[in-house]
Write an enzyme that holds these catalytic residues in place. Structure first.
Site, PDB file in Angstrom:
ATOM      1  N   LYS A 151     -17.031  43.852 -64.200  1.00  0.00           N
ATOM      2  CA  LYS A 151     -15.932  43.241 -63.450  1.00  0.00           C
ATOM      3  C   LYS A 151     -14.774  44.238 -63.482  1.00  0.00           C
ATOM      4  O   LYS A 151     -13.885  44.149 -64.328  1.00  0.00           O
ATOM      5  CB  LYS A 151     -15.550  41.888 -64.071  1.00  0.00           C
ATOM      6  CG  LYS A 151     -14.632  41.060 -63.205  1.00  0.00           C
ATOM      7  CD  LYS A 151     -14.499  39.639 -63.753  1.00  0.00           C
ATOM      8  CE  LYS A 151     -13.395  38.859 -63.093  1.00  0.00           C
ATOM      9  NZ  LYS A 151     -13.606  38.587 -61.677  1.00  0.00           N
TER      10      LYS A 151
HETATM   11  N1  PPE Z   1     -18.107  37.215 -58.135  1.00  0.00           N
HETATM   12  C1  PPE Z   1     -16.958  37.917 -58.092  1.00  0.00           C
HETATM   13  C2  PPE Z   1     -16.891  39.139 -57.263  1.00  0.00           C
HETATM   14  C3  PPE Z   1     -15.865  37.474 -58.838  1.00  0.00           C
HETATM   15  O1  PPE Z   1     -14.732  38.157 -58.783  1.00  0.00           O
HETATM   16  C4  PPE Z   1     -15.970  36.292 -59.609  1.00  0.00           C
HETATM   17  C5  PPE Z   1     -14.808  35.801 -60.411  1.00  0.00           C
HETATM   18  C6  PPE Z   1     -17.199  35.596 -59.620  1.00  0.00           C
HETATM   19  C7  PPE Z   1     -18.251  36.109 -58.887  1.00  0.00           C
HETATM   20  C8  PPE Z   1     -17.422  34.377 -60.456  1.00  0.00           C
HETATM   21  O2  PPE Z   1     -17.468  34.718 -61.816  1.00  0.00           O
HETATM   22  P1  PPE Z   1     -17.051  33.664 -62.954  1.00  0.00           P
HETATM   23  O3  PPE Z   1     -15.598  33.505 -62.867  1.00  0.00           O
HETATM   24  O4  PPE Z   1     -17.530  34.279 -64.204  1.00  0.00           O
HETATM   25  O5  PPE Z   1     -17.757  32.399 -62.645  1.00  0.00           O
HETATM   26  N2  PPE Z   1     -13.585  36.006 -59.800  1.00  0.00           N
HETATM   27  C9  PPE Z   1     -12.316  35.861 -60.464  1.00  0.00           C
HETATM   28  C10 PPE Z   1     -11.199  35.899 -59.452  1.00  0.00           C
HETATM   29  C11 PPE Z   1     -10.846  37.198 -58.940  1.00  0.00           C
HETATM   30  C12 PPE Z   1      -9.493  37.049 -58.371  1.00  0.00           C
HETATM   31  O6  PPE Z   1      -8.590  37.675 -58.881  1.00  0.00           O
HETATM   32  O7  PPE Z   1      -9.322  36.230 -57.469  1.00  0.00           O
HETATM   33  C13 PPE Z   1     -12.121  34.502 -61.103  1.00  0.00           C
HETATM   34  O8  PPE Z   1     -12.671  33.520 -60.596  1.00  0.00           O
HETATM   35  O9  PPE Z   1     -11.348  34.432 -62.048  1.00  0.00           O
END
Ligand code: PPE
Length: 308
Positions: A159
């Site tokens: 990330k």
């Molecule tokens: N894909 C991407 C590209 C991504 O950025 C996130 C989180 C996810 C999948 C989901 O991952 P998880 O949060 O572990 O379920 N994206 C972050 C937001 C980015 C932003 O600044 O806006 C978040 O959800 O915090």
């Protein structure tokens, strides 16, 4: 997401005032995108604030750093304590938490080796990422003409700050055309994910989501939803998803820490199902929200209470 100012920001082991949390303009991260970060949510519950899957997020942060050969000068346990202390010092009941590990002041060259690795943690109050209305009624999305970065170009499992240049291109495009969120296809033309969320489709009662090999971030919400679905007796299949499968899906939803479970009601102006939020989407959304708000038994040990 609007920024709601809080009192303190944690920088390299110290709590500094919100407006004093500054870095030098020559910091490597600004010029070359050399940062890795997390997005974590803290929810208000009857037992005080709880941070959802905190340890899993910190392990992913460590792995993102490892991919970029960054040694984080704090252990997972130290970061976990720092985050809890930050929530307490900022008197937050619920929050969005953003730890970021980045290359600081050292050289002006793409070579990051030897450039100091620094860590900051921000925590502030946050509402719904894609809006309260959207989480209820669903959103209209568009497949971006920008593809997700190909395998062995940028590592999708990390990330990393730089990854979001790709998200920005896709988002600017679809927002300009009047859509709320972008869906990106992978290098091979299969469905990858949203600009900041993983994606799920429902077809004939089965839940589908793309594999890690479709250049997705291994989302923690994605994992939680798969576990919750299985518990509810819903079959989950991880498969390559062709673009047109989106159009003929019964239901679609996006998941992520910030977006939580956000229903999608149209793709490229094609209605999904009957154009309303689907039954399985609703069910998973409700169950997810009950779990994070501490209204259900914490079977998986996902809830990390700040004051216990
Ligand atoms: N894909 C991407 C590209 C991504 O950025 C996130 C989180 C996810 C999948 C989901 O991952 P998880 O949060 O572990 O379920 N994206 C972050 C937001 C980015 C932003 O600044 O806006 C978040 O959800 O915090």
């Amino acid at each position: 997401m609007p920024i709601n100012e809080a009192k303190f920001i944690w920088m390299n082991g110290e709590f500094v005032n919100w407006w004093d949390a500054k870095i030098h303009i020559l910091s490597h991260v600004i010029h070359y995108g050399s940062g890795v970060f997390e997005g974590i949510r803290c929810y208000k519950t009857d037992k005080g604030p709880q941070i959802f899957r905190l340890k899993d997020h910190l392990i992913r942060l460590k792995n993102s750093a490892k991919i970029y050969r960054m040694e984080i000068p704090f252990s997972v346990e130290e970061l976990r304590e720092a985050i809890k202390e930050l929530i307490r010092k900022n008197s937050l009941e619920s929050a969005y938490i953003r730890p970021i590990v980045y290359r600081g002041y050292g050289t002006i060259s793409p070579n990051p080796l030897g450039v100091p690795v620094e860590v900051s943690i921000i925590a502030f109050d946050l509402g719904r990422y894609l809006g309260d209305e959207n989480i209820k009624k669903g959103i209209d999305v568009m497949v971006s003409s920008w593809s997700k970065f190909a395998p062995n170009t940028l590592p999708a499992l990390a990330k990393a700050s730089g990854n979001y240049l790709n998200s920005q291109l896709a988002l600017m495009e679809v927002i300009t055309y009047g859509f709320k969120e972008a869906i990106l296809l992978d290098y091979f033309g299969y469905v990858s994910e949203g600009s900041g969320e993983n994606i799920f489709l429902v077809k004939n009662g089965v839940l589908y989501t793309p594999p890690l090999s479709s250049s997705i971030l291994e989302g923690i919400t994605r994992d939680s939803i798969m576990k919750i679905a299985k518990e509810l007796g819903i079959e989950v299949r991880i498969e390559f998803i062709p673009r047109e499968a989106l159009y003929v899906a019964d239901e679609i939803f996006l998941v992520g820490t910030a977006a939580e479970v956000t229903p999608v009601v149209s793709v490229d102006k094609i209605k999904i199902g009957n154009g309303e939020v689907g039954e399985i989407t609703r069910l998973l959304q409700q169950k997810y929200s009950n779990i994070v708000e501490g209204k259900e038994e914490d079977k998986y040990g996902w809830l990390d209470y700040v004051n216990i």
